[in-house]
Write a protein that holds these residues in place. Structure first.
Motif: not given
Ligand code: ATP
Length: 373
Positions: A74-85, A96-112
């Motif tokens: 687990k990084p001490t600091e920083g953000r690591i974004i994985m994108r589908h689509g 996603v960052t503001a929501s506190g969620l870990r990811w958000m997915k739609e049909a063919d895209s997603g942010v993690f």
């Protein structure tokens, strides 16, 4: 064959997928181990469909970055974004960052946001697969079994979490056949099909490396992270590895992020190279940019650092050590040797040319490394 630099290039421009279509973004990543800053405020992008190499001398922080991306640390600091689509999907990333969620997915895209996710979710949901510097196969299992284990998740779901498998329901049998087909496909692609029923530990080293890649590909990754895939390979095996990685990128549209010391491999196949030294990015661009960057040359040759040792001082150490050893009749100890090997970098595999430079760098990194993934 499509040249790496031409791939996906908008008409009239050089391809820079990592700028306009990053599958992975590492933002301000810092990883501390006690007082040691292994990676400090590191940012870079990995282009979708690119082969991206993360290079740097020994101890530069490359494996630590991999371990943060794949959830081992687990990084001490920083953000690591994985994108589908396609695209940067900035609104989704902000949401996603503001929501506190870990990811958000739609049909063919997603942010993690990988720094928020446990490692099993990173491989299963974000579709990031990896291989290790030290090969980690199930040695007692056959090659085919190794590849089926990698597909455990879809099989468990298809079995209805037990009974479908026990009673051999048609949906489970279909999923099982699909898993076997996929395993056979990757055994063929990696030229291991003839040994499908042999234990993995019976394979020669280079073949075990290919099996690791086949196993990772069986998970259907969007991003394949390879930690020193060419380590220990002979030139023919390295050339085959290059072909395999290009095939994975071109035919399967899987993006590849690799750590590699073999500069022949790196320069030949990489669309994009990120160079680290002491946990900090010192260069970032295509092969030509990086190859000619004075910062990179200095880092690899081990010059121009804050702490340097004079060669005459080293020679005096050698003379003293040899003198002491002669007096006591014992073999000389490694006092001077270890100093001079540190001076030579003890770092990159890139060979240090015999120069007439007066100074040579002393490696002062902490050595308190724990178990390395
Ligand atoms: N678990 C750990 N605990 C303490 N220090 C660590 C740990 N993992 C890595 N380090 C330290 O972090 C620094 C970066 O190590 P890392 O393994 O990431 O470098 P690297 O670039 O991958 O090196 P190499 O090319 O030799 O594999 C080193 O100084 C190392 O000793």
């Amino acid at each position: 064959m499509v040249l790496a630099a031409e791939k996906n290039a908008p008409v009239g421009t050089a391809a820079r997928n990592w700028e306009h279509d990053p599958v992975l973004s590492v933002e301000h990543l810092t990883m501390r181990f006690g007082g040691l800053v292994a990676v400090g405020d590191l940012s870079f992008d990995v282009g979708r469909g690119d082969i991206t190499a993360l290079i740097g001398p020994n101890g530069a922080g490359k494996t630590t970055v991999f371990n943060c991306v794949t959830g081992f640390y687990k990084p001490t600091e920083g953000r690591i974004i994985m994108r589908h689509g396609p695209g940067r999907q900035e609104r989704a990333v902000d949401a996603v960052t503001a929501s506190g969620l870990r990811w958000m997915k739609e049909a063919d895209s997603g942010v993690f946001l990988l720094e928020r996710m446990p490692d099993h979710e990173i491989s299963h949901k974000a579709k990031v697969a990896r291989t290790f510097q030290n090969i980690r196969l199930f040695g007692g299992m056959t090659l085919l079994e190794n590849l089926l284990v990698a597909q455990h998740n879809p099989l468990v779901v298809a079995s209805g979490f037990t009974f479908g498998g026990i009673f051999g329901l048609p949906s489970y049998r279909r999923a099982e056949q699909a898993a076997i087909d996929k395993a056979v496909y990757w055994l063929e692609r990696t030229r291991l099909i003839d040994r499908a029923d042999d234990p993995a530990s019976d394979l020669p080293y280079g073949a075990q490396r290919r099996l690791e890649i086949a196993r990772a590909m069986c998970t259907g990754p969007e991003l394949l992270c390879l930690d020193e895939p060419a380590a220990g390979l002979n030139p023919r095996e390295s050339a085959e590895l290059n072909e395999l990685l290009k095939y994975i990128c071109d035919e399967h549209k899987t993006s590849v992020l690799l750590i590699e010391h073999d500069m022949g491999v790196v320069m030949e196949i990489s669309d994009h190279i990120v160079v680290l030294d002491y946990g900090v990015k010192i260069s970032d661009g295509d092969a030509e940019t990086v190859r000619t960057d004075p910062n990179v040359i200095a880092a690899y040759l081990g010059v121009e650092e804050e702490e340097e040792i004079d060669v005459p001082e080293v020679l005096q150490d050698v003379a003293e050590t040899l003198g002491e050893a002669e007096k006591s009749g014992s073999k000389p100890k490694a006092k001077a040797a270890s100093r001079s090997s540190a001076g030579a970098g003890g770092r990159a595999k890139a060979s240090k040319p015999a120069t007439g430079t007066k100074k040579t760098k002393r490696t002062t990194r902490g050595t308190g490394k724990g178990d390395k993934a």
